[in-house]
Scaffold this motif. Structure first.
Motif, PDB file in Angstrom:
ATOM      1  N   GLU A 142     -15.353  -8.576 -13.359  1.00 56.45           N
ATOM      2  CA  GLU A 142     -15.662  -8.018 -14.679  1.00 56.45           C
ATOM      3  C   GLU A 142     -16.041  -9.102 -15.678  1.00 56.45           C
ATOM      4  N   THR A 146     -18.325 -10.108  -5.632  1.00 56.68           N
ATOM      5  CA  THR A 146     -18.594  -8.669  -5.638  1.00 56.68           C
ATOM      6  C   THR A 146     -18.616  -8.115  -4.218  1.00 56.68           C
ATOM      7  N   LYS A 201      -6.953  -5.607  -7.784  1.00 52.54           N
ATOM      8  CA  LYS A 201      -7.101  -5.664  -9.243  1.00 52.54           C
ATOM      9  C   LYS A 201      -7.451  -7.059  -9.753  1.00 52.54           C
ATOM     10  N   GLU A 216     -11.115  -7.584  -9.166  1.00 52.53           N
ATOM     11  CA  GLU A 216     -11.901  -6.721 -10.050  1.00 52.53           C
ATOM     12  C   GLU A 216     -11.989  -7.326 -11.449  1.00 52.53           C
ATOM     13  N   LEU A 266     -15.226  -7.333  -2.986  1.00 47.90           N
ATOM     14  CA  LEU A 266     -14.645  -6.062  -3.405  1.00 47.90           C
ATOM     15  C   LEU A 266     -14.978  -4.956  -2.418  1.00 47.90           C
ATOM     16  N   ASN A 311     -19.503   0.943 -13.148  1.00 47.66           N
ATOM     17  CA  ASN A 311     -19.393   0.424 -11.785  1.00 47.66           C
ATOM     18  C   ASN A 311     -19.896  -1.015 -11.769  1.00 47.66           C
TER      19      ASN A 311
END
Length: 402
Positions: free
Chosen positions: A237, A96, A230, A233, A99, A271
């Motif tokens: 997720e 995280t 991406k 991400e 990111l 988010n």
């Protein structure tokens, strides 16, 4: 008796009844290296008791006793049974942060087979034995007579109901580079588009990959873009989704909390970065529960009460306070036999009397730590621990206001 005689020597024979109160603090969990101290990476637990009658110094609490359990949880304490979940959370935290900063420390590849080969073996294994046909609402089987086994299975990551992205997180979280992650996801989407695999995805799985797999059953879709960040991400997720379901399985499945009580910690308004502090809160609550169960063997009803109180506290703050200490009431009957084996951190007696206008109080404390920071520790040869004895005498004249 010596303390009482010393106390009453300051009074006349006409003084009113002397009130006594006793306090003791016992160590349940402290630093593994230094029994009198704790380190930043290790949590601690103490049990504090207050009562009104005693005859001897260090006498165990009895009668009308009030007990308070103090718990300072530390996520990452290697002695905790929940350490395995902390490692997953730590891995998710690193991804995280990547990111936001664009910098990630990847783990070196330790497996003998390439990631693509491992993915192929995983897919074949799932197709051969089939994923268990369970809904996501089914939790850890609950056996009221064997709560210990249920808790152990839950915190060791043995959740039975897993979907495709849960299995995928286990492999992809060990990627050794961003390019390897991108190639792995491209391989997954290629297999999905071939229509040769139809993995199980839970209905509430809100990840990009989960939505794609569910809709692919009904129509041909354009493969999600793997440009830019991406791939990372998508990995974050599925990690968030997996850990959310892990904590839900533990707390709801073991009847420690309800789905409604957990809901504030399972939402992040889309988010995924904001999801991390909420997961950290759930990890700390779990640390409190496993420590209370491991060292005190408290019943499920008591642990459920502690869980609700901890969740209520964390719902009022934006992030985990590493210095926060939880204070929980505990019945003396649950811990009385345990007190005989616990080291005494502090034992204190307080005597209060009134003689006309005089209020006299005597306090005597015996503790393993010095009462003041400037006191030097001294441990005689051959003695493992030292005790510091502190006496305080206070006389107040209500007429003279002294």
């Amino acid at each position: 008796m010596d303390l009482k005689c010393e106390h009453q020597a300051k009074l006349s024979q006409n003084h009113l009844l002397t009130k006594t109160s006793y306090f003791a603090s016992y160590s349940l969990l402290s630093s593994s290296e230094f029994p009198d101290e704790t380190t930043a990476s290790e949590g601690w637990m103490t049990l504090q008791c207050t009562w009104n009658k005693a005859r001897h110094i260090f006498e165990l609490p009895h009668g009308d006793v009030s007990c308070v359990l103090n718990v300072h949880p530390v996520s990452g304490d290697e002695r905790s049974p929940a350490f395995i979940l902390h490692k997953e959370l730590l891995k998710l935290q690193g991804l995280t942060c990547g990111l936001q900063t664009g910098e990630i420390v990847w783990s070196p590849q330790e497996a003998d087979h390439s990631l693509t080969d491992q993915l192929t073996l995983m897919i074949q294994g799932l197709q051969e034995r089939g994923l268990r046909k369970k809904t996501e609402n089914q939790q850890v089987p609950l056996d009221s007579t064997d709560f210990d086994s249920c808790l152990e299975a839950a915190v060791l990551g043995k959740r039975e109901s897993l979907d495709f992205t849960d299995h995928l997180w286990t492999l992809l979280s060990g990627c050794s580079s961003f390019e390897e992650l991108k190639m792995a996801l491209a391989f997954i989407f290629k297999q999905l588009n071939s229509k040769e695999m139809r993995p199980l995805i839970f209905r509430k799985n809100s990840t990009t990959l989960g939505k794609f797999i569910r809709q692919l059953h009904h129509e041909d879709l354009e493969t999600p873009s793997l440009e830019g960040m991406k791939p990372l991400e998508m990995l974050v997720e599925i990690g968030v989704e997996k850990l959310r379901r892990d904590y839900t399985s533990i707390f709801v499945g073991l009847e420690l909390a309800t789905q409604e009580q957990l809901q504030p910690f399972l939402q992040s308004s889309g988010n995924i970065v904001l999801a991390l502090p909420e997961l950290q809160k759930l990890q700390n609550v779990l640390e409190v529960i496993v420590l209370s169960k491991t060292f005190l063997q408290l019943p499920r009803q008591t642990l459920s009460s502690y869980t609700r109180e901890a969740l209520k506290f964390y719902s009022t703050i934006p992030s985990v306070d590493p210095n926060h200490i939880f204070h929980f009431p505990v019945q003396i009957s649950s811990v009385h036999q345990l007190l005989e084996r616990l080291p005494v951190l502090e034992w204190r007696v307080s005597l209060k009397s009134q003689d006309k206008h005089y209020h006299v109080q005597t306090i005597c404390q015996i503790a393993t730590k010095p009462p003041f920071d400037h006191c030097l520790a001294y441990k005689p040869t051959g003695h493992e621990f030292s005790n510091y004895v502190t006496k305080i005498n206070c006389i107040q004249d209500t007429v003279r206001k002294t």
